[in-house]
Scaffold this motif. Structure first.
Motif, PDB file in Angstrom:
ATOM      1  N   ASP A 145       0.781  -1.219   0.036  1.00  0.00           N
ATOM      2  CA  ASP A 145       0.024  -0.046  -0.280  1.00  0.00           C
ATOM      3  C   ASP A 145       0.926   1.279  -0.145  1.00  0.00           C
ATOM      4  O   ASP A 145       1.693   1.394   0.792  1.00  0.00           O
ATOM      5  CB  ASP A 145      -0.889   0.027   1.254  1.00  0.00           C
ATOM      6  CG  ASP A 145      -1.881  -1.111   1.309  1.00  0.00           C
ATOM      7  OD1 ASP A 145      -2.335  -1.526   0.173  1.00  0.00           O
ATOM      8  OD2 ASP A 145      -2.344  -1.495   2.257  1.00  0.00           O
ATOM      9  N   ALA A 168      -6.572   7.937   1.664  1.00  0.00           N
ATOM     10  CA  ALA A 168      -6.549   7.126   0.579  1.00  0.00           C
ATOM     11  C   ALA A 168      -5.408   6.620  -0.055  1.00  0.00           C
ATOM     12  O   ALA A 168      -4.262   7.538  -0.067  1.00  0.00           O
ATOM     13  CB  ALA A 168      -7.157   8.022  -0.528  1.00  0.00           C
ATOM     14  N   THR A 188      -3.028   0.185  -4.100  1.00  0.00           N
ATOM     15  CA  THR A 188      -2.224  -1.169  -3.649  1.00  0.00           C
ATOM     16  C   THR A 188      -1.579  -1.760  -4.827  1.00  0.00           C
ATOM     17  O   THR A 188      -2.388  -1.679  -6.080  1.00  0.00           O
ATOM     18  CB  THR A 188      -3.519  -2.167  -3.128  1.00  0.00           C
ATOM     19  OG1 THR A 188      -3.956  -1.649  -1.987  1.00  0.00           O
ATOM     20  CG2 THR A 188      -2.610  -3.409  -2.493  1.00  0.00           C
ATOM     21  N   ARG A 240      -4.938  -1.711  -7.101  1.00  0.00           N
ATOM     22  CA  ARG A 240      -6.058  -1.347  -6.620  1.00  0.00           C
ATOM     23  C   ARG A 240      -5.742   0.420  -6.811  1.00  0.00           C
ATOM     24  O   ARG A 240      -4.838   0.759  -6.633  1.00  0.00           O
ATOM     25  CB  ARG A 240      -6.339  -1.273  -5.169  1.00  0.00           C
ATOM     26  CG  ARG A 240      -7.709  -0.826  -4.605  1.00  0.00           C
ATOM     27  CD  ARG A 240      -8.019  -1.146  -3.114  1.00  0.00           C
ATOM     28  NE  ARG A 240      -6.747  -0.593  -2.170  1.00  0.00           N
ATOM     29  CZ  ARG A 240      -6.529   0.403  -1.747  1.00  0.00           C
ATOM     30  NH1 ARG A 240      -7.546   1.483  -1.979  1.00  0.00           N
ATOM     31  NH2 ARG A 240      -5.622   0.636  -0.913  1.00  0.00           N
ATOM     32  N   GLU A 244      -6.230   4.453  -6.461  1.00  0.00           N
ATOM     33  CA  GLU A 244      -6.290   5.387  -5.155  1.00  0.00           C
ATOM     34  C   GLU A 244      -7.806   5.491  -4.758  1.00  0.00           C
ATOM     35  O   GLU A 244      -8.658   5.930  -5.570  1.00  0.00           O
ATOM     36  CB  GLU A 244      -5.837   6.702  -5.694  1.00  0.00           C
ATOM     37  CG  GLU A 244      -5.536   7.597  -4.321  1.00  0.00           C
ATOM     38  CD  GLU A 244      -4.873   8.839  -4.706  1.00  0.00           C
ATOM     39  OE1 GLU A 244      -4.043   9.440  -4.026  1.00  0.00           O
ATOM     40  OE2 GLU A 244      -5.023   9.497  -5.628  1.00  0.00           O
ATOM     41  N   SER A 245      -7.800   5.405  -3.391  1.00  0.00           N
ATOM     42  CA  SER A 245      -9.072   5.234  -2.819  1.00  0.00           C
ATOM     43  C   SER A 245      -8.911   4.884  -1.255  1.00  0.00           C
ATOM     44  O   SER A 245      -7.708   4.520  -0.777  1.00  0.00           O
ATOM     45  CB  SER A 245     -10.370   4.154  -3.388  1.00  0.00           C
ATOM     46  OG  SER A 245      -9.570   2.756  -3.306  1.00  0.00           O
ATOM     47  N   LYS A 246      -9.982   5.064  -0.440  1.00  0.00           N
ATOM     48  CA  LYS A 246      -9.709   4.480   0.833  1.00  0.00           C
ATOM     49  C   LYS A 246     -10.371   3.168   0.812  1.00  0.00           C
ATOM     50  O   LYS A 246     -11.639   2.957   0.474  1.00  0.00           O
ATOM     51  CB  LYS A 246     -10.743   5.303   1.873  1.00  0.00           C
ATOM     52  CG  LYS A 246     -10.381   6.723   2.216  1.00  0.00           C
ATOM     53  CD  LYS A 246     -10.995   7.561   2.878  1.00  0.00           C
ATOM     54  CE  LYS A 246     -10.549   8.866   3.345  1.00  0.00           C
ATOM     55  NZ  LYS A 246     -11.426   9.438   4.470  1.00  0.00           N
ATOM     56  N   GLY A 247      -9.424   2.001   0.914  1.00  0.00           N
ATOM     57  CA  GLY A 247      -9.852   0.939   0.818  1.00  0.00           C
ATOM     58  C   GLY A 247      -8.642  -0.121   1.137  1.00  0.00           C
ATOM     59  O   GLY A 247      -7.692   0.210   1.653  1.00  0.00           O
ATOM     60  N   THR A 248      -8.986  -1.219   0.869  1.00  0.00           N
ATOM     61  CA  THR A 248      -7.924  -2.512   1.039  1.00  0.00           C
ATOM     62  C   THR A 248      -7.899  -3.248  -0.089  1.00  0.00           C
ATOM     63  O   THR A 248      -9.100  -3.656  -0.691  1.00  0.00           O
ATOM     64  CB  THR A 248      -8.027  -3.007   2.519  1.00  0.00           C
ATOM     65  OG1 THR A 248      -9.420  -3.843   2.523  1.00  0.00           O
ATOM     66  CG2 THR A 248      -7.966  -2.176   3.502  1.00  0.00           C
ATOM     67  N   LEU A 298     -11.299  -7.343  -2.423  1.00  0.00           N
ATOM     68  CA  LEU A 298     -11.225  -5.811  -2.995  1.00  0.00           C
ATOM     69  C   LEU A 298     -12.433  -5.164  -2.095  1.00  0.00           C
ATOM     70  O   LEU A 298     -13.478  -5.494  -2.386  1.00  0.00           O
ATOM     71  CB  LEU A 298     -11.322  -5.851  -4.088  1.00  0.00           C
ATOM     72  CG  LEU A 298     -11.891  -4.507  -4.900  1.00  0.00           C
ATOM     73  CD1 LEU A 298     -10.491  -3.551  -4.649  1.00  0.00           C
ATOM     74  CD2 LEU A 298     -12.206  -4.340  -6.248  1.00  0.00           C
ATOM     75  N   SER A 302     -13.027  -1.285  -1.718  1.00  0.00           N
ATOM     76  CA  SER A 302     -12.664   0.044  -2.073  1.00  0.00           C
ATOM     77  C   SER A 302     -13.587   0.786  -2.593  1.00  0.00           C
ATOM     78  O   SER A 302     -14.941   0.547  -3.056  1.00  0.00           O
ATOM     79  CB  SER A 302     -11.563  -0.293  -3.521  1.00  0.00           C
ATOM     80  OG  SER A 302     -10.829   1.090  -3.829  1.00  0.00           O
ATOM     81  N   ALA A 355     -15.675   2.611   1.933  1.00  0.00           N
ATOM     82  CA  ALA A 355     -16.177   1.292   1.078  1.00  0.00           C
ATOM     83  C   ALA A 355     -17.264   0.405   1.862  1.00  0.00           C
ATOM     84  O   ALA A 355     -17.089   0.281   2.934  1.00  0.00           O
ATOM     85  CB  ALA A 355     -15.091   0.444   0.463  1.00  0.00           C
TER      86      ALA A 355
END
Length: 678
Positions: free
Chosen positions: A130, A138, A141, A158, A160-164, A175, A177, A190
Motif C-alpha cells: 500500500d 486514500a 495497492t 487497486r 487510489e481510494s480509501k480501501g484495502t 477488494l 474499495s 467502502a
C-alpha cells in the motif's frame, strides 16, 4: 438549515484561493517561529534524533526473514528491508533492501508514502504493498514480487481510494474499495467487499457483501485466516466508530453473522472465540460487566453454546489494554492506574490456567505482540516509560526464562535530575482523574516551571507512559515540566471511562482536563501564564475547547490536525463515522449539546484568549483541514493572537518524512518556549 459561514470557502482543500491563503499564513508563521534564534538548532537536533540509526528497527516475521520499514537522512521516504533473526540479534544487522521509496518516487515522479504490506503464506513470493500520495488515508495497492524485487506487471493493482486489497489465495483477493459514489457509505468508506480473480478486470469482481448506503462506520475489513487447519473467510462490518458485526464464511460461499453484541470486539483464533465487552452482557444468570474478556470454543459457540470463561473482569482501578494470541496461549495486557502488567492464559483440560509473565518491568508501558501466532509461542515485548529509552525484548512463553533484551535505544535527551510522579486531580463531578508529571526531582513549588500539558480523551484510546525524545530534547532538557492527563473519553479505565464522556457528556473530558490544569497551579508546579497545552485530532478538539472555554487557565495553546467546526464535521471527509462519539449535528436535539463544545462557534469577539498556534496538513483526508483554516480565519479576523502552519503533505499524521516531522515539532516547541518563557 445551517447558518451562512463566511469562511466556508476555506473548505476547498486545493482551491487556488484557499492555498494562496494558506501560503500567506505559512509565511507569517515561518517568519515568526522559524526566524527565532534557537529554531534552526532545535530543528537540527530533532532531525538527528528521528534519523538516528540507533533507533530500534521493529521487525515483522515472514518465513525465515524479518522485515522492517526504515527512514533516515539518506532515505527520507524510507526503505523496506529484510534480514535474518541471527543477523538481527547483532548490533549492526545486515539488511537487504527490498523496496526503496525514494528511488521509486524519482523513477515515477511521485510522492509515495509507505502505508504497509499484506502477505500471504511464507512460501508465497508475492505481497500487496500500500502506497499513499503525500500521506493521505486514500492509497493504492500494487502487487510486488519478493524474488525479483519488482512490481508485478499486470498484477493486482487497486486505484487510489480509501480501501484495502487482501489475499484470499495466490490468485484471488478481497477488494474493498471506494470505486464511485454508489460504493461508499456516508463517511466515505467502502461498503462493498468483492472477490477479484487474477487475470480478470476489476470491474468483474464479484460482490460478496454489501452494507447499507446510510451506514456511518469505517466500512468493511475482509480477510482470509490462513492458519493451517483453520482456513476461513472473515468480514468485519463497522456500524460506526465503535460497533461492528463479524461475519464468518460458510461452505456455500455465503457469510453468517456472529451472534454477539455489536459493541463487543470479537477475535477468532484457531479453535477459540474471544469477546471483549464494551457493554454489560447477561449470559444465563451472570451479568458480565463492560470491559470483561470472555473466551470459549468457536464451534460450540456457533452451535448455540454459550459456555464462556471470563479471562478478565475489570475493577475500579484496572482495565484490559490489549489481547495477544500466540499459537497456544493468550497474553493479557492489563492497566492498573495506567501501569501495565502481563498475564499469560493457557487452556488446560480443567479450564484456563493463568500466570504472570516473569522478568517484565513493573513500571511504565509494555506492548506485547506475537512473533508468529500460527507457528510459535514467541512474543515481542516493547518496554518504555517517560524517561527510560525504549527496549525490545523477545520471550518464549513455553520457556521458563526471563525475556531476552534484543535492542535498546540510547538516551536521546539528558534525563539527569528528572523524575516521574503520578498524581490525581478532582474533576467538577468529584471524579479522580490521574495524570503524570515529568519534571525535576527538586521541582520548586513556587509556580516558576513552564509546563506543557498534553491530552486526548476520546475513542477509548489510552495515553500510557512512553519515551518521547522530541519533548525530552526540546522541552524537558530546557527546564520545562511535561504533563499527560488521562481524562475521560480515553480507555485508561476501560469502556466506562470512555463512555462517561460521550455525546451529551463530552463536557466531562474538558472538565477533567481543566481540573488537571488547576491542580498544577494549586500545587505550585506552575502558573496559568506558564502553562501551555497541546493536542491533536480529537485532542485538537480538546485544546480548541481549552482555548474557547477555559482561556484563563493557559498561557499558550497548540491545536493540531483538529476538529473544530462541530456543526459541519459530519459532512467533511470521514466525519460522519464519529457521530457515535460526538452526536449528529443535523439532529436538533444533538446540536443542542454539540454546540456547547464546538470551538468554531464558541469564539467570542469580546473575550481574551491566550496566544495560539494551529497546525494541520493539506493532505489530511481524515480530519478536514478546513477545521483549522476556518478557526484561524475567525480568530485572525477578530484580532486575536494566533498563528497558523499547514504542511502541504503529511496526511493526518501531519508529516510525510522525518524532515517534515522535525520542522513541525520545532515550530510548536519554539512557539511554546517563547510564550511560556522557558
Amino acid at each position: 438549515m445551517h447558518e451562512i459561514d463566511e469562511f466556508g470557502w476555506l473548505e476547498d482543500v486545493e482551491g487556488d484561493e484557499s492555498l494562496a491563503w494558506v501560503r500567506e499564513r505559512n509565511a507569517e508563521a515561518e517568519s515568526e517561529l522559524a526566524g527565532d534564534a534557537g529554531f534552526a538548532d532545535l530543528e537540527a537536533q530533532l532531525r538527528t534524533i528521528f534519523d538516528s540509526d540507533q533507533q530500534i528497527p521493529m521487525v515483522t516475521k515472514r518465513g525465515d526473514r524479518y522485515y522492517n520499514f526504515w527512514r533516515d537522512a539518506e532515505h527520507p521516504r524510507g526503505i523496506w528491508r529484510r534480514t535474518t533473526l541471527e543477523s538481527y540479534r547483532t548490533p549492526t544487522p545486515e539488511w537487504e533492501t527490498v523496496l526503496d521509496l525514494d528511488a521509486l518516487n524519482e523513477a515515477e515522479g511521485e510522492n509515495w508514502v509507505w502505508h504497509g504490506v499484506e502477505t500471504l503464506r511464507p512460501e508465497h513470493p508475492r505481497v500487496l504493498i500500500d502506497l499513499s500520495r503525500g500521506g493521505a488515508d486514500a492509497d493504492v495497492t500494487r502487487e510486488f514480487d519478493l524474488d525479483t524485487l519488482s512490481f508485478v506487471e499486470d498484477g493486482f493493482s487497486r486505484p487510489e481510494s480509501k480501501g484495502t486489497l487482501t489475499w484470499r489465495d495466490a490468485d484471488s483477493v478481497f477488494l474493498v474499495s471506494a470505486l464511485g459514489p454508489d460504493t461508499v457509505n456516508r463517511a466515505g468508506y467502502a461498503r462493498t467487499a468483492r472477490v477479484w480473480h487474477r487475470g480478470t478486470p476489476m470491474s468483474e469482481a464479484e460482490i460478496v457483501f454489501e452494507g447499507p448506503a446510510d451506514n456511518v462506520g469505517y466500512g468493511i475489513h475482509a480477510l482470509r485466516d490462513h492458519t493451517p487447519g483453520y482456513e476461513r473467510d472473515l468480514l468485519l462490518h463497522y456500524l460506526d466508530n465503535r460497533d461492528s458485526h463479524l461475519y464468518l464464511g460458510d461452505a456455500h460461499g455465503g457469510y453468517a453473522r456472529l451472534d454477539a453484541p455489536a459493541s463487543a470486539i470479537a477475535r477468532v483464533h484457531r479453535d477459540w472465540l474471544a469477546l471483549e465487552l464494551r457493554d454489560p452482557w447477561v449470559l444465563g444468570d451472570v451479568t458480565h460487566p463492560a470491559g470483561s474478556l470472555l473466551i470459549g470454543r468457536l464451534d460450540a459457540y456457533l452451535a448455540g453454546g454459550r459456555d464462556l470463561t471470563a479471562l478478565f473482569t475489570p475493577t475500579d482501578t484496572s482495565a484490559l489494554a490489549d489481547v495477544t494470541f500466540t499459537r497456544d496461549h493468550v497474553v493479557l495486557n492489563v492497566l492498573t492506574d495506567v501501569a501495565s502488567s502481563l498475564t499469560v492464559a493457557t487452556p488446560t483440560d480443567h479450564g484456563w490456567a493463568t500466570r504472570p509473565l516473569p522478568g517484565v518491568p513493573r513500571l511504565g508501558t509494555i506492548h506485547a505482540g506475537a512473533v508468529d501466532d500460527e507457528e510459535s509461542n514467541a512474543v515481542w515485548l516493547v518496554v518504555t516509560d517517560y524517561l527510560t529509552p525504549t527496549s525490545l525484548l523477545l520471550t518464549d512463553l513455553d520457556a521458563d526464562e526471563a525475556p531476552e533484551t534484543l535492542k535498546s535505544e540510547p538516551a536521546f535527551f539528558d534525563a539527569t535530575g528528572l523524575a516521574v510522579t503520578q498524581r490525581f486531580a478532582t474533576s467538577d463531578d468529584g471524579t479522580r482523574v490521574p495524570y503524570f508529571l515529568v519534571a525535576r526531582d527538586d521541582l520548586p513549588l513556587d509556580g516558576s516551571t513552564p509546563t506543557l500539558l498534553y491530552g486526548y480523551g476520546g475513542f477509548e484510546i489510552s495515553l500510557t507512559p512512553g519515551y518521547a525524545p522530541s519533548v525530552g530534547k526540546g522541552w524537558l532538557e530546557c527546564g520545562g515540566g511535561f504533563v499527560v492527563a488521562n481524562i475521560r473519553g480515553g480507555g485508561e479505565y476501560g469502556p466506562r471511562w470512555h463512555q462517561a464522556a460521550l455525546r451529551e457528556n463530552r463536557h466531562r473530558a474538558y472538565e477533567d482536563f481543566a481540573a488537571v490544569a488547576r491542580d498544577l497551579v494549586a500545587t505550585g508546579v506552575t502558573t496559568a501564564e506558564r502553562l501551555g497545552v497541546r493536542g491533536g485530532s480529537n485532542g485538537g478538539l480538546l485544546t480548541g475547547n481549552m482555548l474557547t472555554q477555559y482561556p484563563e487557565l493557559f498561557g499558550a495553546v497548540v491545536i493540531q490536525v483538529p476538529l473544530l467546526d462541530m456543526r459541519r464535521y459530519s459532512h467533511l471527509l470521514a466525519g460522519a463515522s464519529w457521530m457515535g462519539e460526538y452526536g449528529d449535528p443535523d439532529d436538533p436535539g444533538d446540536w443542542d449539546f454539540i454546540q456547547g463544545f464546538s470551538p468554531y462557534h464558541l469564539v467570542d469577539a469580546e473575550r481574551s484568549y491566550p496566544p495560539a498556534l494551529l497546525l494541520t496538513s493539506t493532505r489530511d483526508d481524515r480530519v478536514h483541514p478546513g477545521h483549522a483554516r476556518k478557526m484561524m480565519a475567525r480568530l485572525m479576523d477578530l484580532g486575536k493572537d494566533v498563528r497558523y502552519f499547514e504542511n502541504i503533505e503529511g496526511g493526518h499524521g501531519g508529516a510525510a518524512d522525518n524532515g517534515q516531522r522535525a520542522h513541525m515539532e520545532a515550530l510548536y516547541l519554539t512557539f511554546l518556549r517563547g510564550q511560556l518563557a522557558l
